[in-house]
Write a protein that holds these residues in place. Sequence first.
Motif, PDB file in Angstrom:
ATOM      1  N   HIS A 168       0.836  -1.205   0.000  1.00  0.00           N
ATOM      2  CA  HIS A 168       0.000   0.000   0.000  1.00  0.00           C
ATOM      3  C   HIS A 168       0.872   1.257   0.000  1.00  0.00           C
ATOM      4  O   HIS A 168       0.576   2.227  -0.718  1.00  0.00           O
ATOM      5  CB  HIS A 168      -0.925   0.000   1.213  1.00  0.00           C
ATOM      6  N   ALA A 176       0.992   4.073  -2.872  1.00  0.00           N
ATOM      7  CA  ALA A 176       0.605   5.433  -2.480  1.00  0.00           C
ATOM      8  C   ALA A 176       1.670   6.454  -2.864  1.00  0.00           C
ATOM      9  O   ALA A 176       1.362   7.628  -3.083  1.00  0.00           O
ATOM     10  CB  ALA A 176       0.339   5.486  -0.979  1.00  0.00           C
ATOM     11  N   ARG A 215      -6.631  -9.897  -0.991  1.00  0.00           N
ATOM     12  CA  ARG A 215      -6.332  -8.561  -0.480  1.00  0.00           C
ATOM     13  C   ARG A 215      -5.201  -7.907  -1.270  1.00  0.00           C
ATOM     14  O   ARG A 215      -5.238  -6.696  -1.528  1.00  0.00           O
ATOM     15  CB  ARG A 215      -5.975  -8.642   1.005  1.00  0.00           C
ATOM     16  N   TYR A 216      -4.203  -8.692  -1.686  1.00  0.00           N
ATOM     17  CA  TYR A 216      -3.152  -8.148  -2.552  1.00  0.00           C
ATOM     18  C   TYR A 216      -3.747  -7.696  -3.881  1.00  0.00           C
ATOM     19  O   TYR A 216      -3.445  -6.603  -4.380  1.00  0.00           O
ATOM     20  CB  TYR A 216      -2.081  -9.202  -2.817  1.00  0.00           C
ATOM     21  N   ALA A 228      -5.619  -4.447  -3.586  1.00  0.00           N
ATOM     22  CA  ALA A 228      -4.728  -3.292  -3.466  1.00  0.00           C
ATOM     23  C   ALA A 228      -4.236  -2.852  -4.842  1.00  0.00           C
ATOM     24  O   ALA A 228      -4.206  -1.646  -5.152  1.00  0.00           O
ATOM     25  CB  ALA A 228      -3.549  -3.637  -2.554  1.00  0.00           C
ATOM     26  N   ASP A 263      -7.283  -1.370  -6.866  1.00  0.00           N
ATOM     27  CA  ASP A 263      -7.685  -0.031  -6.405  1.00  0.00           C
ATOM     28  C   ASP A 263      -6.752   1.037  -6.961  1.00  0.00           C
ATOM     29  O   ASP A 263      -7.188   2.121  -7.372  1.00  0.00           O
ATOM     30  CB  ASP A 263      -7.693   0.021  -4.874  1.00  0.00           C
ATOM     31  N   TYR A 264      -5.460   0.741  -6.963  1.00  0.00           N
ATOM     32  CA  TYR A 264      -4.501   1.696  -7.528  1.00  0.00           C
ATOM     33  C   TYR A 264      -4.762   1.899  -9.022  1.00  0.00           C
ATOM     34  O   TYR A 264      -4.808   3.039  -9.517  1.00  0.00           O
ATOM     35  CB  TYR A 264      -3.074   1.194  -7.308  1.00  0.00           C
TER      36      TYR A 264
END
Length: 248
Positions: free
Chosen positions: A73, A77, A130-131, A134, A137-138
Amino acid sequence: MSSSSAAPAAKPPMRDALVAAAFRLFLERGYEQTTVDDIVTLAGVGRRSFFRYFPSKEDVVFPDHERCLADMHAFLAASGEEHEPVRRVCDAARTVLRMYAENPTFSVQRYRLTKKVPGLRAYELSVVWRYERALADYLRGRFAGRPEGTLRADVVAAAVVAAHNNALRSWLRSDGEGDAGAAVDHALGYVQRTFGESVRAPEVHAWPGPAGAGDERVRPDDVVVLVARRDAPLWRVVQALEAELGRA
């Protein structure tokens, strides 16, 4: 009177001691036959200490995934517009490989254990999801406003995870022999070649208009027509235009 005896080795941190104790018992007795009480007894700590570090027995099998997910994350980010998005998520996936490669022996043991225990396989799938989320979402943020941007983001994220896991599991099946990094780089390279924007040269075309028909030279009074995909990056459009105007 001096002593030449070596200082006693430092005890491992409690978290590491719990993981070591758990896997020793899992290998000796089996996962299902090992209880949390067995683990804390061997580690020489109390139950409260175990649950301070691990919410459940399943979590002690995957002790570093929360840290790795947080690293992923943070990496995403810190991305900027200058980062090609598909390459960026491929680089983010490599944080997972580094976690596994830090301790090949432990990683191979965990792989073998997970194959035998259905509950651990289900837990691992939830971690992998979950990976993937992530990464997706990016990419959704980077592809926002593009045609089928959400679909593209989800497909690319799934492809990155599938390619990474294909190479990683091949390495684990080989008992950690060989170069895991090279195998993952090869797999992720396929994803970049397939989906990366830097290789999508056909998305922009330029040719002289009627005034230059039949003549490869572009004269000052020619009209140059550009056809580009709506999601083509601006630099690709400029590159195509410059290439056409520079023809002699």
